[in-house]
Design an enzyme around this catalytic site. Sequence first.
Site, PDB file in Angstrom:
ATOM      1  CE  LYS A  32      -2.422   1.863   3.617  1.00 15.94           C
ATOM      2  NZ  LYS A  32      -2.414   3.347   3.606  1.00 15.94           N
ATOM      3  CG  ASP A  59      -4.929   4.661   1.362  1.00 14.36           C
ATOM      4  OD1 ASP A  59      -6.058   5.095   1.101  1.00 14.36           O
ATOM      5  OD2 ASP A  59      -4.492   4.557   2.535  1.00 14.36           O
ATOM      6  CE  LYS A  61      -7.953   6.958   3.618  1.00  9.95           C
ATOM      7  NZ  LYS A  61      -6.529   6.567   3.639  1.00  9.95           N
ATOM      8  CG  ASP A  64     -12.040  17.875  -6.668  1.00  6.31           C
ATOM      9  OD1 ASP A  64     -12.978  18.655  -6.974  1.00  6.31           O
ATOM     10  OD2 ASP A  64     -10.877  18.248  -6.529  1.00  6.31           O
ATOM     11  CB  THR A 119     -11.387   4.182  11.705  1.00  6.81           C
ATOM     12  OG1 THR A 119     -10.146   4.457  11.069  1.00  6.81           O
ATOM     13  CG2 THR A 119     -12.017   2.989  11.048  1.00  6.81           C
ATOM     14  NE  ARG A 211       1.241   2.390  13.297  1.00  2.43           N
ATOM     15  CZ  ARG A 211       0.372   3.172  13.926  1.00  2.43           C
ATOM     16  NH1 ARG A 211       0.794   4.051  14.817  1.00  2.43           N
ATOM     17  NH2 ARG A 211      -0.921   3.062  13.668  1.00  2.43           N
TER      18      ARG A 211
HETATM   19  O1  C5P Z   1       0.381   0.894  11.253  1.00  2.00           O
HETATM   20  P1  C5P Z   1      -1.026   0.463  11.042  1.00  2.00           P
HETATM   21  O2  C5P Z   1      -1.177  -1.037  10.855  1.00  2.00           O
HETATM   22  O3  C5P Z   1      -1.999   1.029  12.045  1.00  2.00           O
HETATM   23  O4  C5P Z   1      -1.369   1.110   9.605  1.00  2.00           O
HETATM   24  C1  C5P Z   1      -2.650   1.046   9.051  1.00  2.00           C
HETATM   25  C2  C5P Z   1      -2.662   1.659   7.697  1.00  2.00           C
HETATM   26  O5  C5P Z   1      -4.006   1.716   7.232  1.00  2.00           O
HETATM   27  C3  C5P Z   1      -2.146   3.098   7.643  1.00  2.00           C
HETATM   28  O6  C5P Z   1      -1.512   3.271   6.368  1.00  2.00           O
HETATM   29  C4  C5P Z   1      -3.397   3.941   7.727  1.00  2.00           C
HETATM   30  O7  C5P Z   1      -3.262   5.172   7.056  1.00  2.00           O
HETATM   31  C5  C5P Z   1      -4.404   3.065   6.999  1.00  2.00           C
HETATM   32  N1  C5P Z   1      -5.806   3.283   7.375  1.00  2.00           N
HETATM   33  C6  C5P Z   1      -6.308   3.135   8.662  1.00  2.00           C
HETATM   34  N2  C5P Z   1      -7.631   3.348   8.918  1.00  2.00           N
HETATM   35  C7  C5P Z   1      -8.460   3.708   7.932  1.00  2.00           C
HETATM   36  C8  C5P Z   1      -7.972   3.850   6.636  1.00  2.00           C
HETATM   37  C9  C5P Z   1      -6.619   3.621   6.390  1.00  2.00           C
HETATM   38  O8  C5P Z   1      -5.578   2.796   9.571  1.00  2.00           O
HETATM   39  N3  C5P Z   1      -9.740   3.878   8.200  1.00  2.00           N
END
Ligand code: C5P
Length: 232
Positions: A32, A59, A61, A64, A119, A211
């Site tokens: 991603k 990603d 998003k 517009d 979220t 992470r």
């Molecule tokens: O590090 P972590 O596993 O929390 O990363 C989650 C990834 O998913 C990040 O790139 C974050 O921007 C993305 N994301 C999210 N919640 C969303 C949409 C995207 O955590 N609702």
Amino acid sequence: MNRDVIVACDFPGKKETLDFLDRFKDEKPFVKIGMELFYAEGPDIVREIKKRGHKIFLDLKLHDIPNTVKKAMKSLSDLDVDICNLHAGGGMEMMKAAVEGLTREDGTRPLLIAVTMLTSISQEMMEDELMISGSLPEVVMSYAKNAKDAGLDGVVCSPLEAAKVHEVCGDSFLTVTPGIRFADDSKGDQQRVTTPAKAKEIGSDYIVVGRSITGAADPVAAYRRCVEEFCR
Ligand code: C5P
């Protein structure tokens, strides 16, 4: 359905990203690319990672007016990514225009999925700031249904919402779910998290993991653990 683990490469630049991907010798994770990396490096980083044989979820998003989104999607389609996304809050005309822009002359196109309600938005914020009434899960399901009716392939949602989205929009409508942690991880800034195994049980099609893999002492082992729990 092809269940898969998507690794969120939330790195500031090309060097960190390619150094990270170089650690994978025996597999080619689905990657991603988000706003941070794309805005820093531009479309070349997409071409570079694609050239190395990875599938890509871009990603960005988009949100517009329909004509602008249609033309932006045309540019992304030429980049040959596998999944891209937009905000369902842009409305059904915008989503339909996006599908049109994304579709190539030969009729093929990347998968297109919609972010329903971020979220980071709470029930209170939705009512008081955005002036949207109804319960948050109802709004999420309504946006998911709009996305399906506009011809999209799925939504980004919490793994905890995946079963309900499939109930409302059908089993083949994709659920791409961030918010994944191993049972022994800390949650970080994510609130509603599940393990890869639990996401599989609930019915996510793709999990997005950042992470827990990128920050692990051994990212390749962490990736394999995700695949083991989620895909096998
Ligand atoms: O590090 P972590 O596993 O929390 O990363 C989650 C990834 O998913 C990040 O790139 C974050 O921007 C993305 N994301 C999210 N919640 C969303 C949409 C995207 O955590 N609702």
